[in-house]
Design a protein around this motif. Structure first.
Motif, PDB file in Angstrom:
ATOM      1  N   THR A   1       0.880  -1.068  -0.131  1.00 32.31           N
ATOM      2  CA  THR A   1      -0.135   0.086  -0.037  1.00 32.31           C
ATOM      3  C   THR A   1       0.809   1.028  -0.067  1.00 32.31           C
ATOM      4  O   THR A   1       1.901   1.170   0.502  1.00 32.31           O
ATOM      5  CB  THR A   1      -0.954   0.128   1.213  1.00 32.31           C
ATOM      6  OG1 THR A   1      -0.112   0.134   2.401  1.00 32.31           O
ATOM      7  CG2 THR A   1      -1.837  -1.115   1.204  1.00 32.31           C
ATOM      8  N   VAL A   2       0.270   2.415  -0.338  1.00 35.95           N
ATOM      9  CA  VAL A   2       1.025   3.781  -0.270  1.00 35.95           C
ATOM     10  C   VAL A   2      -0.017   4.755   0.566  1.00 35.95           C
ATOM     11  O   VAL A   2      -1.221   4.610  -0.012  1.00 35.95           O
ATOM     12  CB  VAL A   2       0.975   4.190  -1.961  1.00 35.95           C
ATOM     13  CG1 VAL A   2       1.366   5.538  -1.820  1.00 35.95           C
ATOM     14  CG2 VAL A   2       2.111   3.465  -2.384  1.00 35.95           C
ATOM     15  N   GLN A   3       0.450   5.386   1.205  1.00 38.55           N
ATOM     16  CA  GLN A   3      -0.527   6.571   1.861  1.00 38.55           C
ATOM     17  C   GLN A   3      -0.047   7.894   1.485  1.00 38.55           C
ATOM     18  O   GLN A   3       1.280   8.285   1.481  1.00 38.55           O
ATOM     19  CB  GLN A   3      -0.153   6.432   3.503  1.00 38.55           C
ATOM     20  CG  GLN A   3      -0.881   7.106   4.341  1.00 38.55           C
ATOM     21  CD  GLN A   3      -2.184   6.624   4.604  1.00 38.55           C
ATOM     22  OE1 GLN A   3      -2.325   5.257   4.331  1.00 38.55           O
ATOM     23  NE2 GLN A   3      -3.386   7.390   4.836  1.00 38.55           N
ATOM     24  N   LEU A   4      -0.986   8.646   1.110  1.00 39.62           N
ATOM     25  CA  LEU A   4      -0.715  10.016   0.886  1.00 39.62           C
ATOM     26  C   LEU A   4      -1.791  10.854   1.316  1.00 39.62           C
ATOM     27  O   LEU A   4      -2.821  10.880   1.035  1.00 39.62           O
ATOM     28  CB  LEU A   4      -1.048  10.351  -0.931  1.00 39.62           C
ATOM     29  CG  LEU A   4      -0.166   9.439  -1.824  1.00 39.62           C
ATOM     30  CD1 LEU A   4      -0.703   8.115  -2.370  1.00 39.62           C
ATOM     31  CD2 LEU A   4       0.542  10.258  -2.907  1.00 39.62           C
ATOM     32  N   GLY A   5      -1.352  11.593   2.573  1.00 39.21           N
ATOM     33  CA  GLY A   5      -2.152  12.165   3.536  1.00 39.21           C
ATOM     34  C   GLY A   5      -3.181  11.020   3.917  1.00 39.21           C
ATOM     35  O   GLY A   5      -2.775  10.369   4.474  1.00 39.21           O
TER      36      GLY A   5
END
Length: 241
Positions: free
Chosen positions: A215-219
């Motif tokens: 997964t990737v978290q942006l804000g």
């Protein structure tokens, strides 16, 4: 430059005509003709094919189905559809086809479509030759019946929703919505700054807050990595490691 291309059509007369048009066009390098999409798919996997003149109505695997398969591969060839049926125009747009030739067509119409492909590939070569420091810092998209400038620095991530994309911006709750394919927009973005991690998402690498193995978290937004993009994503993991 020469563009490696093939012709695919289950009608012998149509296949012969398109092949003849290709051979008389100086900037096209003819790599073969195929009477069905399965043969063409095998050729594309084994040869360096950049452009496909593709009929739609064919048995077994039709042209639109082949285009969908190719659109999910890395370095997919561009498609110019050749068909007697005009109702497929919207479907052609969805798979990011370069052009759509309605049968019967002559050499003048064929050459117009071929030149569109030539301009496309020459543009790619030109972009590869420009140092990143001189690259454009923005792109234009059609939104709300006008062209809207989007600065690369302001892009958080881009989301695909059927026929539309949403460009989510930094410090904005209102994404820019545009009638386009994600692939078409991805081609306009510098690969050093943006990464496609899912069939529906492209993210700005420098805006990523945290990552896991999948997964990737942006804000406040968490995006899963698609299976077919995991190899490319490993490079990002290595950077963070």
């Amino acid at each position: 430059m020469k563009i490696n291309c093939i012709a695919v059509d289950d009608e012998p007369l149509a296949l012969g005509l398109i092949s003849a048009f290709v051979k008389q066009t100086a900037f096209l390098d003819f790599k073969g003709q195929y009477s069905n999409a399965v043969q063409a798919l095998n050729a594309i996997h084994s040869e360096d094919v950049q452009l496909v003149f593709l009929d739609i109505q064919m048995p077994e695997l039709n042209g639109m189905e082949l285009a969908r398969v190719l659109s999910q591969t890395i370095s997919a060839p561009k498609i110019i559809f050749t068909t007697a049926y005009n109702q497929f125009a919207i479907e052609g747009y969805k798979v990011d086809a370069l052009d759509y030739l309605l049968k019967p067509f002559g050499y003048e119409e064929f050459l117009r479509a071929a030149n569109k492909a030539k301009n496309h590939f020459e543009g790619l070569v030109q972009n590869q030759l420009i140092p990143e420091s001189q690259d454009e810092k923005y792109l234009f998209v059609k939104a709300d019946y006008k062209l809207v400038r989007i600065d690369f620095d302001n892009i958080l991530y881009i989301e695909s929703l059927k026929d539309y994309i949403k460009i989510h911006l930094v410090n904005s709750t209102h994404p820019v919505v545009s009638l386009s394919s994600l692939k078409a927009i991805e081609e306009k973005l510098p690969a050093t700054r943006f990464m496609r991690i899912h069939r529906s998402f492209v993210v700005a690498i420098d805006k990523v807050d945290s990552i896991t193995k999948s997964t990737v978290q942006l804000g406040t937004t968490n995006i899963s990595v698609g299976d077919q993009y995991k190899d490319a994503f490993k490079e990002l993991l290595l950077r963070w490691g």
